[in-house]
Design a protein around this motif. Structure first.
Motif, PDB file in Angstrom:
ATOM      1  N   SER A 183       0.804  -1.227   0.000  1.00 33.15           N
ATOM      2  CA  SER A 183       0.000   0.000   0.000  1.00 33.15           C
ATOM      3  C   SER A 183       0.833   1.272   0.000  1.00 33.15           C
ATOM      4  N   GLY A 184       2.064   1.201   0.530  1.00 37.13           N
ATOM      5  CA  GLY A 184       2.890   2.393   0.653  1.00 37.13           C
ATOM      6  C   GLY A 184       2.564   3.247   1.868  1.00 37.13           C
ATOM      7  N   VAL A 185       1.734   2.718   2.748  1.00 35.35           N
ATOM      8  CA  VAL A 185       1.304   3.452   3.931  1.00 35.35           C
ATOM      9  C   VAL A 185       2.453   3.605   4.932  1.00 35.35           C
ATOM     10  N   THR A 186       2.336   4.602   5.814  1.00 43.55           N
ATOM     11  CA  THR A 186       3.224   4.749   6.968  1.00 43.55           C
ATOM     12  C   THR A 186       2.462   4.229   8.177  1.00 43.55           C
ATOM     13  N   ALA A 187       2.879   3.067   8.687  1.00 42.52           N
ATOM     14  CA  ALA A 187       2.113   2.378   9.730  1.00 42.52           C
ATOM     15  C   ALA A 187       2.855   2.427  11.059  1.00 42.52           C
ATOM     16  N   ILE A 188       2.209   3.014  12.046  1.00 37.70           N
ATOM     17  CA  ILE A 188       2.767   3.150  13.389  1.00 37.70           C
ATOM     18  C   ILE A 188       1.965   2.258  14.320  1.00 37.70           C
ATOM     19  N   ALA A 189       2.641   1.301  14.946  1.00 30.62           N
ATOM     20  CA  ALA A 189       1.977   0.274  15.753  1.00 30.62           C
ATOM     21  C   ALA A 189       2.003   0.651  17.227  1.00 30.62           C
ATOM     22  N   TYR A 190       0.829   0.665  17.846  1.00 31.90           N
ATOM     23  CA  TYR A 190       0.752   0.968  19.270  1.00 31.90           C
ATOM     24  C   TYR A 190       1.673   0.063  20.084  1.00 31.90           C
ATOM     25  N   GLU A 191       1.698  -1.239  19.717  1.00 34.42           N
ATOM     26  CA  GLU A 191       2.337  -2.221  20.588  1.00 34.42           C
ATOM     27  C   GLU A 191       3.856  -2.130  20.623  1.00 34.42           C
ATOM     28  N   THR A 192       4.484  -1.354  19.707  1.00 35.67           N
ATOM     29  CA  THR A 192       5.949  -1.238  19.752  1.00 35.67           C
ATOM     30  C   THR A 192       6.419   0.164  20.111  1.00 35.67           C
ATOM     31  N   ASP A 223      10.799  12.302  18.983  1.00 39.91           N
ATOM     32  CA  ASP A 223      10.493  11.354  20.058  1.00 39.91           C
ATOM     33  C   ASP A 223      10.953   9.954  19.658  1.00 39.91           C
ATOM     34  N   PRO A 224      12.117   9.531  20.120  1.00 37.75           N
ATOM     35  CA  PRO A 224      12.606   8.192  19.749  1.00 37.75           C
ATOM     36  C   PRO A 224      11.694   7.066  20.227  1.00 37.75           C
ATOM     37  N   HIS A 225      10.940   7.293  21.297  1.00 35.13           N
ATOM     38  CA  HIS A 225      10.000   6.265  21.757  1.00 35.13           C
ATOM     39  C   HIS A 225       8.882   6.066  20.721  1.00 35.13           C
ATOM     40  N   LEU A 226       8.377   7.166  20.175  1.00 35.52           N
ATOM     41  CA  LEU A 226       7.358   7.065  19.129  1.00 35.52           C
ATOM     42  C   LEU A 226       7.958   6.471  17.858  1.00 35.52           C
ATOM     43  N   ALA A 227       9.206   6.803  17.570  1.00 27.23           N
ATOM     44  CA  ALA A 227       9.872   6.250  16.384  1.00 27.23           C
ATOM     45  C   ALA A 227       9.939   4.727  16.437  1.00 27.23           C
ATOM     46  N   ASN A 228      10.000   4.173  17.637  1.00 26.66           N
ATOM     47  CA  ASN A 228      10.014   2.711  17.771  1.00 26.66           C
ATOM     48  C   ASN A 228       8.692   2.077  17.344  1.00 26.66           C
ATOM     49  N   GLY A 229       7.657   2.896  17.214  1.00 26.30           N
ATOM     50  CA  GLY A 229       6.373   2.396  16.754  1.00 26.30           C
ATOM     51  C   GLY A 229       6.288   2.247  15.246  1.00 26.30           C
ATOM     52  N   LEU A 230       7.233   2.821  14.513  1.00 26.96           N
ATOM     53  CA  LEU A 230       7.179   2.740  13.057  1.00 26.96           C
ATOM     54  C   LEU A 230       7.500   1.315  12.615  1.00 26.96           C
ATOM     55  N   ASN A 231       6.524   0.657  12.004  1.00 23.20           N
ATOM     56  CA  ASN A 231       6.696  -0.727  11.551  1.00 23.20           C
ATOM     57  C   ASN A 231       6.816  -0.847  10.039  1.00 23.20           C
ATOM     58  N   VAL A 232       6.114   0.018   9.316  1.00 19.57           N
ATOM     59  CA  VAL A 232       6.135  -0.016   7.848  1.00 19.57           C
ATOM     60  C   VAL A 232       6.140   1.421   7.333  1.00 19.57           C
ATOM     61  N   HIS A 233       6.951   1.664   6.315  1.00 15.86           N
ATOM     62  CA  HIS A 233       6.931   2.975   5.661  1.00 15.86           C
ATOM     63  C   HIS A 233       7.280   2.821   4.191  1.00 15.86           C
ATOM     64  N   ALA A 234       6.381   3.271   3.344  1.00 14.71           N
ATOM     65  CA  ALA A 234       6.637   3.350   1.901  1.00 14.71           C
ATOM     66  C   ALA A 234       7.218   2.059   1.341  1.00 14.71           C
ATOM     67  N   GLY A 235       6.608   0.957   1.716  1.00 12.99           N
ATOM     68  CA  GLY A 235       7.039  -0.332   1.182  1.00 12.99           C
ATOM     69  C   GLY A 235       8.219  -0.968   1.882  1.00 12.99           C
ATOM     70  N   GLN A 236       8.656  -0.400   2.994  1.00 16.53           N
ATOM     71  CA  GLN A 236       9.797  -0.929   3.749  1.00 16.53           C
ATOM     72  C   GLN A 236       9.354  -1.371   5.143  1.00 16.53           C
ATOM     73  N   ILE A 237       9.952  -2.441   5.628  1.00 20.23           N
ATOM     74  CA  ILE A 237       9.707  -2.884   7.005  1.00 20.23           C
ATOM     75  C   ILE A 237      10.722  -2.184   7.897  1.00 20.23           C
ATOM     76  N   THR A 238      10.219  -1.476   8.882  1.00 24.62           N
ATOM     77  CA  THR A 238      11.073  -0.635   9.722  1.00 24.62           C
ATOM     78  C   THR A 238      11.079  -1.091  11.175  1.00 24.62           C
ATOM     79  N   TYR A 239      10.665  -2.326  11.418  1.00 28.75           N
ATOM     80  CA  TYR A 239      10.769  -2.913  12.750  1.00 28.75           C
ATOM     81  C   TYR A 239      11.521  -4.222  12.615  1.00 28.75           C
TER      82      TYR A 239
END
Length: 371
Positions: free
Chosen positions: A110-119, A336-352
């Motif tokens: 999808s190319g979405v920027t997905a921020i996961a609560y759980e991380t 906020d590096p704590h919020l940055a840890n929530g980034l799981n997917v961005h623009a077709g890339q896995i970021t966790y």
């Protein structure tokens, strides 16, 4: 920013991503809020309450997805919802990607920027956006387990607290984190014979000090675990490895050592489950039996107490939602590096990293994305 929330469509999921109070807060900060019609009815929040808060009521989820820059949800987007996501859109919700390759593939596509609560993290490697739902699920696990133990539900016919002259039921809690602590509190309160297993000596010491003689603690070695569950009437699986699939601590072979009609409650099922024989169930059909052992594996337990859960969740998710809306996702995560840890997917890339490792994707760090 235009922020939207939709009616949750997962089985018996009544929570909602934004309460009217949260919508009001976003509007007060100059943002536009779109709410799908009837999205809040599961928590007793009528459309009129959202309208009074300044939100706009939208007829369909498709319109919300199409018109909003950020989507705030509770549960992971279902297949029909994932098809409506688009490149550059922000998705802010629980995801639990490691055991879910289909969802992960769709989010990448999808190319979405997905921020996961759980991380999203907090001080001391805490998980503040997961904590309130872990508290709810831990407490509910004992309620659910006590019901499943009733003979009419396939269980042994054991009352956890016993009665005068009859021994109480034995409860084993695997994991001494937030879920395990809350499960133990409930089980102890019912008068059960409770044993908590964990591998961290500091956790065991803290639990021992808190519960004193009301609950036992035990180091979670393979032998100790096997012995404890063989004696238990109810086993609560409360194990978490942030962002990764849960380890399979109870194997199928171990079931043969357990009492017929004993109950396993797998609170880790969102992350794949910590019992080898687990698979996700729903509130419609919450249990199944394997080798005489009743399994309760509902993947959205807190949805059953939707009002309590929604307000507890919004208390911790709203500040980050405001930061993302006020600053844009990139600046909010950079600040906020704590919020940055929530980034799981961005623009077709896995970021966790744990998700990339579990599902075989190349890993791109959030720092690389943020430049």
């Amino acid at each position: 920013m235009r922020v939207g929330t939709v009616r949750e469509i997962k089985n018996h999921e009544y929570r909602v991503g934004l309460t009217p109070e949260s919508a009001c807060e976003l509007v007060a900060h100059g943002h536009e809020v779109w709410v799908e019609k009837s999205a809040g009815l599961g928590i007793g929040a009528a459309d009129s309450a959202y309208a009074a808060a300044g939100a706009r009521i939208i007829d369909t989820a498709a319109e919300v997805f199409a018109g909003c820059e950020m989507i705030v949800k509770v549960k992971e987007p279902q297949a029909v919802e994932r098809a409506m996501l688009r490149e550059g859109q922000i998705l802010y919700t629980y995801l639990h990607l490691a055991p879910d390759p289909e969802q992960t593939a769709d989010l990448v596509k999808s190319g979405v920027t997905a921020i996961a609560y759980e991380t999203v993290t907090g001080p001391g490697n805490s998980l503040p956006l997961l904590k309130p739902m872990s508290q709810v699920a831990g407490r509910m696990s004992v309620q659910a387990g006590a019901t499943a133990l009733e003979k009419a539900h396939g269980g042994r016919g054991v009352l956890l607290g016993g009665v005068p002259g009859v021994m109480p039921g034995k409860v084993a809690v695997i994991g001494g984190g937030v879920v395990g602590f809350n499960a133990a509190q409930m089980a102890v309160g019912l008068g059960a014979d409770v044993t908590i297993l964990d591998r961290n000596p500091d956790v065991l010491e803290r639990l021992g000090i808190y519960f004193e003689a009301r609950a036992k603690t035990r180091f979670s070695s393979t032998a100790n675990l096997a012995e404890t569950i063989a004696e238990a009437d109810l086993v609560i699986g409360a194990v978490l490895i942030p962002g990764a699939a849960a380890p399979k601590l109870v194997t199928r072979d171990m079931l043969s050592t357990m009492k017929t009609g004993a109950v396993l409650v797998d609170v880790a099922i969102d992350q794949g489950g910590c019992f080898e024989t687990s698979h996700p169930t729903t509130h419609d059909d919450p249990t199944f039996t394997v080798d005489g052992i009743v399994h309760y594996c509902v993947a959205n337990m807190p949805g059953a107490v939707a009002r309590t859960s929604t307000y507890a969740l919004n208390n911790v998710t709203l500040p980050h939602a405001l930061a993302i809306a006020n600053l844009g996702w990139k600046q909010a995560l950079a600040d906020d590096p704590h919020l940055a840890n929530g980034l799981n997917v961005h623009a077709g890339q896995i970021t966790y990293e744990a998700v990339a490792s579990e599902l075989g994707y190349d890993y791109t760090s959030p720092q690389t994305v943020l430049g």
